[in-house]
Motif scaffolding. Structure first.
Motif, PDB file in Angstrom:
ATOM      1  N   GLN A  67       0.834  -1.204   0.000  1.00 33.36           N
ATOM      2  CA  GLN A  67       0.000   0.000   0.000  1.00 33.36           C
ATOM      3  C   GLN A  67       0.866   1.251   0.000  1.00 33.36           C
ATOM      4  OE1 GLN A  67      -2.445  -0.521   3.455  1.00 33.36           O
ATOM      5  NE2 GLN A  67      -3.926  -1.826   2.426  1.00 33.36           N
ATOM      6  N   VAL A  68       1.927   1.248   0.812  1.00 34.04           N
ATOM      7  CA  VAL A  68       2.817   2.407   0.884  1.00 34.04           C
ATOM      8  C   VAL A  68       3.513   2.621  -0.456  1.00 34.04           C
ATOM      9  CG1 VAL A  68       4.979   3.224   1.929  1.00 34.04           C
ATOM     10  CG2 VAL A  68       3.151   2.349   3.381  1.00 34.04           C
ATOM     11  N   GLN A  69       3.929   1.536  -1.093  1.00 34.20           N
ATOM     12  CA  GLN A  69       4.576   1.665  -2.392  1.00 34.20           C
ATOM     13  C   GLN A  69       3.604   2.227  -3.428  1.00 34.20           C
ATOM     14  OE1 GLN A  69       6.122  -2.251  -3.177  1.00 34.20           O
ATOM     15  NE2 GLN A  69       8.016  -1.874  -2.052  1.00 34.20           N
ATOM     16  N   ALA A  70       2.363   1.734  -3.413  1.00 34.09           N
ATOM     17  CA  ALA A  70       1.357   2.239  -4.354  1.00 34.09           C
ATOM     18  C   ALA A  70       1.090   3.717  -4.069  1.00 34.09           C
ATOM     19  CB  ALA A  70       0.064   1.435  -4.241  1.00 34.09           C
ATOM     20  N   PHE A  71       1.004   4.065  -2.795  1.00 27.75           N
ATOM     21  CA  PHE A  71       0.788   5.459  -2.421  1.00 27.75           C
ATOM     22  C   PHE A  71       1.975   6.307  -2.859  1.00 27.75           C
ATOM     23  CE2 PHE A  71       0.503   8.922   0.798  1.00 27.75           C
ATOM     24  CZ  PHE A  71      -0.741   9.399   0.422  1.00 27.75           C
ATOM     25  N   GLY A  72       3.182   5.766  -2.705  1.00 27.07           N
ATOM     26  CA  GLY A  72       4.385   6.478  -3.136  1.00 27.07           C
ATOM     27  C   GLY A  72       4.379   6.736  -4.632  1.00 27.07           C
ATOM     28  N   VAL A  73       3.919   5.750  -5.390  1.00 30.96           N
ATOM     29  CA  VAL A  73       3.833   5.925  -6.848  1.00 30.96           C
ATOM     30  C   VAL A  73       2.835   7.034  -7.175  1.00 30.96           C
ATOM     31  CG1 VAL A  73       3.037   4.810  -8.986  1.00 30.96           C
ATOM     32  CG2 VAL A  73       4.556   3.581  -7.427  1.00 30.96           C
ATOM     33  N   ARG A  74       1.679   7.001  -6.487  1.00 26.02           N
ATOM     34  CA  ARG A  74       0.666   8.049  -6.727  1.00 26.02           C
ATOM     35  C   ARG A  74       1.208   9.420  -6.340  1.00 26.02           C
ATOM     36  NH1 ARG A  74      -4.223   6.077  -3.557  1.00 26.02           N
ATOM     37  NH2 ARG A  74      -2.847   4.393  -3.001  1.00 26.02           N
ATOM     38  N   ILE A  75       1.920   9.484  -5.228  1.00 26.67           N
ATOM     39  CA  ILE A  75       2.497  10.764  -4.801  1.00 26.67           C
ATOM     40  C   ILE A  75       3.514  11.241  -5.828  1.00 26.67           C
ATOM     41  CG2 ILE A  75       4.048  11.801  -3.097  1.00 26.67           C
ATOM     42  CD1 ILE A  75       2.542  10.280  -0.948  1.00 26.67           C
ATOM     43  N   GLY A  76       4.307  10.316  -6.349  1.00 24.81           N
ATOM     44  CA  GLY A  76       5.285  10.683  -7.375  1.00 24.81           C
ATOM     45  C   GLY A  76       4.606  11.240  -8.621  1.00 24.81           C
ATOM     46  N   GLU A  77       3.510  10.596  -9.024  1.00 27.88           N
ATOM     47  CA  GLU A  77       2.772  11.085 -10.193  1.00 27.88           C
ATOM     48  C   GLU A  77       2.179  12.459  -9.911  1.00 27.88           C
ATOM     49  OE1 GLU A  77      -0.039   7.948 -10.764  1.00 27.88           O
ATOM     50  OE2 GLU A  77       1.416   6.634 -11.753  1.00 27.88           O
ATOM     51  N   GLU A  78       1.613  12.621  -8.702  1.00 24.03           N
ATOM     52  CA  GLU A  78       1.041  13.921  -8.321  1.00 24.03           C
ATOM     53  C   GLU A  78       2.129  14.992  -8.284  1.00 24.03           C
ATOM     54  OE1 GLU A  78      -1.987  15.517  -7.416  1.00 24.03           O
ATOM     55  OE2 GLU A  78      -2.735  13.773  -8.494  1.00 24.03           O
ATOM     56  N   GLU A  79       3.291  14.622  -7.785  1.00 25.27           N
ATOM     57  CA  GLU A  79       4.396  15.585  -7.701  1.00 25.27           C
ATOM     58  C   GLU A  79       4.794  16.063  -9.093  1.00 25.27           C
ATOM     59  OE1 GLU A  79       8.881  15.946  -5.803  1.00 25.27           O
ATOM     60  OE2 GLU A  79       7.970  13.983  -6.042  1.00 25.27           O
ATOM     61  N   ILE A  80       4.882  15.119 -10.007  1.00 24.62           N
ATOM     62  CA  ILE A  80       5.241  15.484 -11.388  1.00 24.62           C
ATOM     63  C   ILE A  80       4.173  16.400 -11.972  1.00 24.62           C
ATOM     64  CG2 ILE A  80       5.497  14.562 -13.731  1.00 24.62           C
ATOM     65  CD1 ILE A  80       6.829  12.092 -12.410  1.00 24.62           C
ATOM     66  N   ARG A  81       2.877  16.032 -11.732  1.00 27.44           N
ATOM     67  CA  ARG A  81       1.784  16.850 -12.249  1.00 27.44           C
ATOM     68  C   ARG A  81       1.812  18.241 -11.623  1.00 27.44           C
ATOM     69  NH1 ARG A  81      -3.502  18.002 -11.406  1.00 27.44           N
ATOM     70  NH2 ARG A  81      -3.787  16.800  -9.505  1.00 27.44           N
ATOM     71  N   CYS A  82       2.055  18.308 -10.311  1.00 28.69           N
ATOM     72  CA  CYS A  82       2.111  19.610  -9.622  1.00 28.69           C
ATOM     73  C   CYS A  82       3.293  20.445 -10.123  1.00 28.69           C
ATOM     74  CB  CYS A  82       2.205  19.413  -8.112  1.00 28.69           C
ATOM     75  SG  CYS A  82       0.663  18.835  -7.371  1.00 28.69           S
ATOM     76  N   GLN A  83       4.425  19.791 -10.342  1.00 26.29           N
ATOM     77  CA  GLN A  83       5.583  20.523 -10.856  1.00 26.29           C
ATOM     78  C   GLN A  83       5.294  21.080 -12.248  1.00 26.29           C
ATOM     79  OE1 GLN A  83       8.727  17.648 -10.564  1.00 26.29           O
ATOM     80  NE2 GLN A  83       9.179  18.165  -8.416  1.00 26.29           N
ATOM     81  N   THR A  84       4.590  20.298 -13.062  1.00 21.53           N
ATOM     82  CA  THR A  84       4.224  20.764 -14.401  1.00 21.53           C
ATOM     83  C   THR A  84       3.300  21.975 -14.301  1.00 21.53           C
ATOM     84  OG1 THR A  84       4.385  18.495 -15.208  1.00 21.53           O
ATOM     85  CG2 THR A  84       3.195  20.057 -16.598  1.00 21.53           C
ATOM     86  N   ILE A  85       2.302  21.872 -13.423  1.00 20.39           N
ATOM     87  CA  ILE A  85       1.366  22.987 -13.231  1.00 20.39           C
ATOM     88  C   ILE A  85       2.102  24.207 -12.692  1.00 20.39           C
ATOM     89  CG2 ILE A  85      -0.613  23.773 -11.866  1.00 20.39           C
ATOM     90  CD1 ILE A  85      -1.703  20.892 -12.081  1.00 20.39           C
ATOM     91  N   ALA A  86       2.999  23.984 -11.722  1.00 31.71           N
ATOM     92  CA  ALA A  86       3.753  25.099 -11.136  1.00 31.71           C
ATOM     93  C   ALA A  86       4.634  25.763 -12.190  1.00 31.71           C
ATOM     94  CB  ALA A  86       4.591  24.603  -9.972  1.00 31.71           C
ATOM     95  N   ALA A  87       5.261  24.957 -13.043  1.00 32.19           N
ATOM     96  CA  ALA A  87       6.111  25.526 -14.091  1.00 32.19           C
ATOM     97  C   ALA A  87       5.272  26.355 -15.067  1.00 32.19           C
ATOM     98  CB  ALA A  87       6.842  24.409 -14.837  1.00 32.19           C
ATOM     99  N   ALA A  88       4.084  25.830 -15.428  1.00 30.55           N
ATOM    100  CA  ALA A  88       3.209  26.569 -16.343  1.00 30.55           C
ATOM    101  C   ALA A  88       2.726  27.868 -15.690  1.00 30.55           C
ATOM    102  CB  ALA A  88       2.018  25.701 -16.754  1.00 30.55           C
ATOM    103  N   ALA A  89       2.371  27.777 -14.397  1.00 31.99           N
ATOM    104  CA  ALA A  89       1.899  28.971 -13.685  1.00 31.99           C
ATOM    105  C   ALA A  89       3.016  30.002 -13.577  1.00 31.99           C
ATOM    106  CB  ALA A  89       1.395  28.591 -12.301  1.00 31.99           C
TER     107      ALA A  89
END
Length: 161
Positions: A67-89
């Protein structure tokens, strides 16, 4: 010959005594053995229970790890998405920042007379309306209130006509 018989008799007596002592010791050891067997059986059951608990905890820990590994993967994906949004902003902000600075400078130049003139409009031109919306947003006011006031003023003028 009597001495020999006596010797053999004594030896036999000693053997019988030794056999009796051994029998007593065997009986004592057998009792101890039974106690130890019961203790070993009890400890064996406890060990099996502990082993069962350990296996259960290991399975639970493995599930949590998945579960922690799956959550870590989701967090990693969210982090990438947030970084993309932050860069665009950030990119959009760097484009708009000079305009924002100019708009703030222009706001500081407004006088009460200018604001009074805008208030006097029953139907402001679309350009003025856009500017007012921008001013309201920049000054963190609810620009919908502006339109409510305009409607009230407009209906007041219609009623008076």
């Amino acid at each position: 010959e009597k001495v020999k018989l006596q010797y053999e008799y004594n030896r036999l007596q000693m053997g019988i005594i030794k056999v009796a002592e051994t029998r007593e010791k065997v009986a004592e050891i057998s009792l101890e053995l039974e106690k130890k067997k019961a203790l070993v059986a009890q400890l064996q059951r406890e060990c099996e229970e502990f082993l069962g608990n350990i296996v259960e905890q290991k399975n639970s820990a493995s599930e949590r790890e998945r579960q922690v590994q799956a959550f870590g993967v989701r967090i990693g994906e969210e982090e990438i998405r947030c970084q993309t949004i932050a860069a665009a902003a950030h990119e959009e902000f760097t484009e708009v920042e000079p305009l924002l600075v100019k708009a703030n400078e222009a706001l500081e130049l407004l006088t009460k007379r200018d604001i009074g003139e805008v208030k006097a409009y029953i139907h402001p031109p679309s350009q003025v309306e856009k500017v007012m919306k921008a001013l309201m947003i920049l000054s963190m006011l609810d620009f919908q209130m502006f339109f409510v006031r305009l409607i009230i003023i407009h209906s007041y003028h219609i009623d008076r006509s």
